[in-house]
Every structure is written in C-alpha cells, then in structure tokens.
Write a protein that holds these residues in place. Structure first.
Motif: not given
Length: 709
Positions: A121-149
C-alpha cells in the motif's frame, strides 16, 4: 554451512524440529466418518463459520492452485482449514486425497495457526487480514510433502511423511519462510525468506528510542509505528533434512522456487512444456483494463501460431498444455459480467481456432490438467468448495473430495440468479435467496449483501453477513456481484493515475454502484416475493462506501443498515489516513484537509448529512480502522441519530479471528431481525442490547432518534 542449533540455539532448535503433530491430534480437521443425519435443519451462523476451506475462503481467480498432485498422478495434497470460535483458532491439517477414490482422505499433519498476509500500500507492507495460498510440494519420489506452517508467530517449512508416520519443522528461521521447493538429491529443501524485514523492523525499533518521524510510513489508523517499506527481496537457502544444516542456495537452486513477483504485480498468464513449447497471453492495446489480447503459441522448429479469435481476445485466466504438447487448453471468464467459466481447446497444428469444451456459471478454481481430465475446486451458490475431476469430453464431473458433507443436511430456500444493467449500461447480477419457509404469496424483507456473489453464498465480501442464516430467519437476501468500475469501462484509461481520476470524477463510481444496487433491488421486488417497505443494506470496503452513498442519495428507503468499514469524511480522511493516503486522495481530486470544501463532500459525507441520517446504522469495525469512523459517529450522535459501533481488537480490513466472526454474524442477524421483522432474541445476555435498540426505535418513530448507550 550453518546448523539450526548454531543459528537459534539448541533448545529452540529442538523445540521447532521435533515432531509436534501429536499435540493437535484432537483437532477435527477432516469430516467425520460417521453417517450423517439425513434430517434437514435451518442454516445457523455456526454452520457457516464451521465450513472447511481448501485455499482462500473467497473465490479469487489468478491464485496458484492450493491442490498439489503427486508425482504418481494418483494422489493430491492440500491444506484444510476450519474456524473454531470456542478457542478463537483454526483447525488446520495437511490432507492426502486419492484421486481415484479407492482410499479415504488421510490426515498426515495437523496444527498450526492461520497465516495472514500484508499487501503493498503506497510502497509499504500493510497487514490486511487476508491470507496467502498455501501450496504443498511433493518430494520427487512422492514419499514426503513440504508445506508452510505457522506456529508461535513464525512461518516455517514443514515436511510430512506421506505414510502418516510423522511431520516436523525443518527450518528454524527467525523470519517467515516465504517459499519452498525440493532440490535435486536426497532430502534437501530450498526455502526463501526475507531477512530484510527483520532488519527493517529492528531499525524502526531503534528509531523509536529517539521518536518516530511522522512521514508517509505511518498510517495513524493502524497506530503510530511506521510500516516497513517495500519491496524487500527474498534470499534462498538449502536445508538438509538429515542434519538440519543450512547454506545459501546458488542461482540454479534458487530458480527452483516459485517466481518472485514484483511488489504488487500479478503473474503473467503462460504455459510451457518440457519439450519447449510455449504459450502466453499478450495485450494488443494500451488500455489499462480489458485491452484486447491474443495468445501466442510457439513450438520448437515451427512457426508461431497466434490466436485472435474471440475466446482469446479477453478474460483468459489460465493456460495448460496436454501431456504431449499437442493441444492447448484455456480457461476464460466470459458472458454477462463475466459470470461464466468457459474452457476451450486449441490444436496449433490445425486451424488454431479455440473449440468450446465446457461452460458453467459455477466457480472453478485452481484447475490442473491431468490425463484423466481437469482437476478443479468447484463451488456454486448452494454447494461449498469441493475437489472434482471434470471429463473434458462429456463435461461430466466426479467429486474427488467433499470437505463439507454436512451441508447435505442444511435446508435452503430457493435461489434465483437475477441479471440487470445499471444506468450506464454496465452489466451486473445477483443471487436472490428466499427463506426456506416462504409462502406462495408472502412478501418478506430483503437484505442486500455486497459485492461478490461468485461461488458459495457465505457472507459477501469479507464474510460478515451470513446469507443463509439470515434467510433462515425469514429474510430474503440479494447477494450482488457488482459491475466493473466506471474507470475499467473507459477505454481511454491508460494509467492508474487516469483510472483514479475517472473513478472519482463527480463521485462517478459511487453513482454507478448505487444505480446497480437500486436496479437489483427493483428486480428483486419485481419477483413478487419482496416487501419494498422492509429493505436492509450491508457492506465492507467498497460495499460500505456504496451503503453510505445510498443512505445519502438513494430514492429508496432503507429500514436498517450495517457496515464493516467506515468512513471517508472531510476532516478525517486526510488526517487519520496518514500522509501517503492524503497524497493519494489529492491525486484523485479530493481537496486538501485545510480546504473544507463542503460542496465537494456533501454527496458523500455522512457528517454533512447527519441531520437526516435516520436509518438505524450498525458498525462493526477493526481496531486498526475505527479512527476513521469517529467523525461520523460523533456527528450522528450529536444529531441523536440511531447508530451503534463495535470495535474488534487485533483485527484488520478483513477480520480473521473466529470468535469475532461469530459475534459479527450473530449481531448482524439480531440487528436485521429486529429492524425488519420486529423480532427479539430471548437470550438474557442480550437484554442491554435490545434496551438500546428499543430506545432507538422509539425515538425514530417519534421523529427524534435516540442517542446511544
């Protein structure tokens, strides 16, 4: 190379890295396996509050998909979230879904807090209560999943074992982890953070010792602390899952992360195959909005194919290649005020002309093209979001995962889509929701909910006005999808400066939106089910602006109103909004604070019109925004008008705390049931509330509205 213990200390490192999932085992993230009661019941506020969400609660096109497909193509991972008012928290969990329907969904991690975001907002980081989309990421062998928590106030990278044997934080950063990806090799994760944020906050703290300079970084309604200036670049690291060692990532490794967008920018719409085939949307005009577009298709060793057909000309949301790169699929919003989701296929080897394969007014989000069809999150007016697989040949869909099967026991009234144009010819639409028990010739009150009606009808923009819970009380609801803005409709608009001038000129945007609301109300009344003498109106943000403008300028009589943000006034806007907002407003044509131009403000100022603002007004505001309302509330009270205001602590433009959302839901229902139905909740805890409202009603009837408490 630096170990976790060296960075934060052994005790904190151990606390973060050890498995904590068991602490959240009691959180009911997944729907119960028990057979649901087949009996129907009226929708309650708590029913709506307890809906499980995949991705952002609101329909938001252009976001990355929150559903990650496994390398085997047979499973998908997603983060499920459900509000819990009793604890004022969220039940959250990482869920694996079998796309072939052979296994029940499995919870492989649970816990963590809601992650909220800051907007530029006008060049500044302004908290607004919205959410980012959390996208899980599979390991190449499919045995694990990384995500942000997020736990204990910091967002970390977590890794869960697909077999359900455990999950743990694998970073122990002092600032939020911003993005993650798997690196080639065994058990190495790439993650990005923004250490500059911590540096900036430390500098702000240090400056506070000698006093903060009042400049554009301070938003007074948020408080006296300066905002962090952006953009702040991110830094990429590698972490070994084996021993927790962390080192800086090289350019090639950093390139594995999702691309970083420019501060406040949107991602380009494009698609690329492993063999080098590319497709992208390109604007062909210089209009800021709705400039004509084409789709350029480039394949190795072949001439470029450019799609100029109508389906490629505007409204394209996503592009996908099929597995062998022979066909390009596109998703487009089209039709009346872009209410239709349409999917087309292009064969570049033949004519390059798009062929329609599916069109629906349902919301379709986060779609991904699989060999079996299109995997999407789908919702409509009466069906909350669920994961479906769509056959692009027949258009038929199979539900892969329904996180809210309990909705089958909810009793809905009739829902009817109404379409209209406002006085400028701009298209709008709305969903008219009738009470479940309305009689064939009965006329009921109407509540207007703004300004987004795509997908499931929860509570409008900001989700504060519970559509089906209001209808269950005997009130119809018109959920409105607003038309495009007057500035978007103007082909001469080339820059954002042009946009704001057109938007503001003679309150043109406010007049356009009011015309749309009034026309929608008349369309609802024309159905024969609405009592024109009992109409209420609600709104947040731009919707709140429409409410306030309507109470001053509309020829319709509103029996009650409720808003979630307030206000824009002559003496307040240029002060409590801060220097940056004041300069922005002046660029749109607002007079400076030292020029009390009443002629300019009179069409929009509730203060200047306070003597005739007799519609009972409920305001439920965030603590970071309520200062902007004080001039309005003071003027209304001085004129003895019916107004009541509540302030919610630690809230933002979008309110995120479940206990607050529950209270807001319930109070809005009480408010409109009181003023439109004459109904009182017998709960003894609400005695004081109704005593105040009775005093307001007595004064309104006498022609002199009562004061507040």
């Amino acid at each position: 190379m630096v170990s976790c213990a060296h960075r934060l200390g052994a005790a904190l490192c151990a606390m973060l890295l050890f498995d904590t999932a068991s602490a959240y085992a009691s959180c009911p993230v997944l729907p119960s396996a028990e057979r649901l009661d087949r009996g129907k019941h009226a929708v309650t506020p708590d029913d709506l509050l307890g809906l499980r969400d995949i991705g952002l609660p609101a329909v938001a096109y252009g976001e990355p998909s929150p559903v990650a497909v496994a390398p085997d193509g047979r499973h998908a991972a997603l983060v499920l979230s459900r509000a819990e008012a009793a604890s004022n928290s969220y039940c959250r969990g990482l869920v694996i879904v079998d796309l072939e329907g052979r296994e029940r969904p499995r919870l492989v991690d649970s816990g963590g807090d809601l992650i909220t975001d800051s907007d530029p907002f006008n060049g500044y980081y302004t908290p607004d209560g919205g959410q980012p989309t959390i996208v899980p990421v599979w390991s190449p062998d499919g045995s694990r999943i990384a995500y942000r928590r997020r736990d204990r106030g910091v967002t970390q990278a977590w890794v869960a074992n697909v077999d359900g044997s455990g999950a743990r934080a694998v970073t122990a950063d002092t600032v939020d982890v911003d993005a993650i990806a798997w690196a080639p090799g065994d058990g190495v994760l790439v993650f990005a953070d923004r250490p500059g944020v911590a540096v900036a906050n430390a500098a702000i703290d240090s400056a506070g010792l000698s006093g903060w300079l009042y400049d554009a970084s301070i938003l007074p309604d948020y408080g006296p602390r300066p905002m962090v200036a952006g953009p702040i670049g991110r830094r990429a690291h590698l972490v070994s899952l084996g021993d927790g060692t962390v080192r800086d990532a090289g350019p090639e490794e950093a390139g594995l992360l999702p691309p970083e967008l420019a501060f406040g920018a949107s991602a380009a719409i494009s698609a690329v195959t492993a063999t080098g085939a590319r497709a992208g949307v390109r604007k062909t005009g210089d209009a800021l909005f709705f400039a004509p577009t084409v789709i350029d298709i480039d394949r190795p060793g072949r001439a470029r194919v450019t799609c100029r057909a109508g389906a490629c000309a505007s409204g394209v949301q996503h592009l996908w290649w099929n597995a062998d790169g022979t066909r390009l699929y596109l998703q487009r919003r089209e039709g009346w005020n872009r209410e239709t989701n349409a999917f087309y296929v292009i064969d570049p080897a033949s004519s390059g002309t798009p062929r329609l394969v599916l069109a629906t007014t349902d919301a379709l989000l986060g779609c991904q093209l699989l060999p079996a069809g299109l995997l999407c999150l789908r919702e409509n007016a009466t069906a909350p979001r669920r994961l479906v697989l769509i056959d692009l040949g027949s258009g038929s869909a199979r539900t892969v995962f329904d996180p809210n099967p309990q909705v089958a026991s909810w009793r809905f009234g009739a829902v009817r889509r109404l379409r209209w144009k406002n006085n400028l010819g701009l298209e709008a639409w709305g969903d008219l929701v009738l009470p479940p028990d309305i009689g064939p010739h009965e006329k009921v009150p109407l509540v207007i909910v703004q300004y987004d009606s795509k997908g499931f009808l929860r509570g409008g923009t900001g989700d504060e006005y519970p559509v089906y819970a209001l209808a269950a009380q005997g009130m119809a609801v018109l959920s409105i999808e607003r038309p495009i803005s007057v500035a978007q409709a103007d082909p001469k608009v080339r820059t954002m400066a042009d946009y704001y001038v057109v938007f503001q000129k003679d309150w043109g945007e406010r007049r356009s939106q009011l015309s749309s609301v009034e026309t929608g109300i008349r369309a609802a009344i024309a159905t024969g089910a609405i009592d024109p003498a009992r109409i209420g109106i609600t709104g947040l943000s731009d919707g709140s602006s429409t409410v306030r403008f309507a109470l001053i300028n509309s020829n319709l009589v509103f029996k009650a109103a409720a808003i979630s943000t307030c206000c824009v006034e002559m003496r307040t806007t240029m002060t409590y909004g801060g220097i940056a907002w004041a300069e922005f407003n002046k660029s749109m044509g607002y007079p400076p604070a030292s020029n009390e131009d009443e002629a300019f403000w009179r069409p929009y100022s509730m203060v200047l019109n306070a003597g005739r603002m007799t519609t009972p007004l409920l305001m439920q505001l965030a603590d970071r925004e309520y200062l902007l309302s004080l001039e309005t509330v003071t003027a209304l009270r001085e004129h003895h008008q019916p107004v009541e205001m509540y302030v919610f602590p630690n809230e933002f433009h979008l309110k995120w705390q479940p206990a607050h959302r529950q209270a807001i839901y319930r109070r809005n229902i009480d408010w409109f049931a009181y003023w439109l139905l004459g109904r009182i909740d017998a709960d003894p805890a609400k005695t004081a509330q109704y005593r105040r409202w009775d005093a307001m009603r007595t004064s309104v009837r006498a022609g002199v509205a009562g004061s507040g408490p």
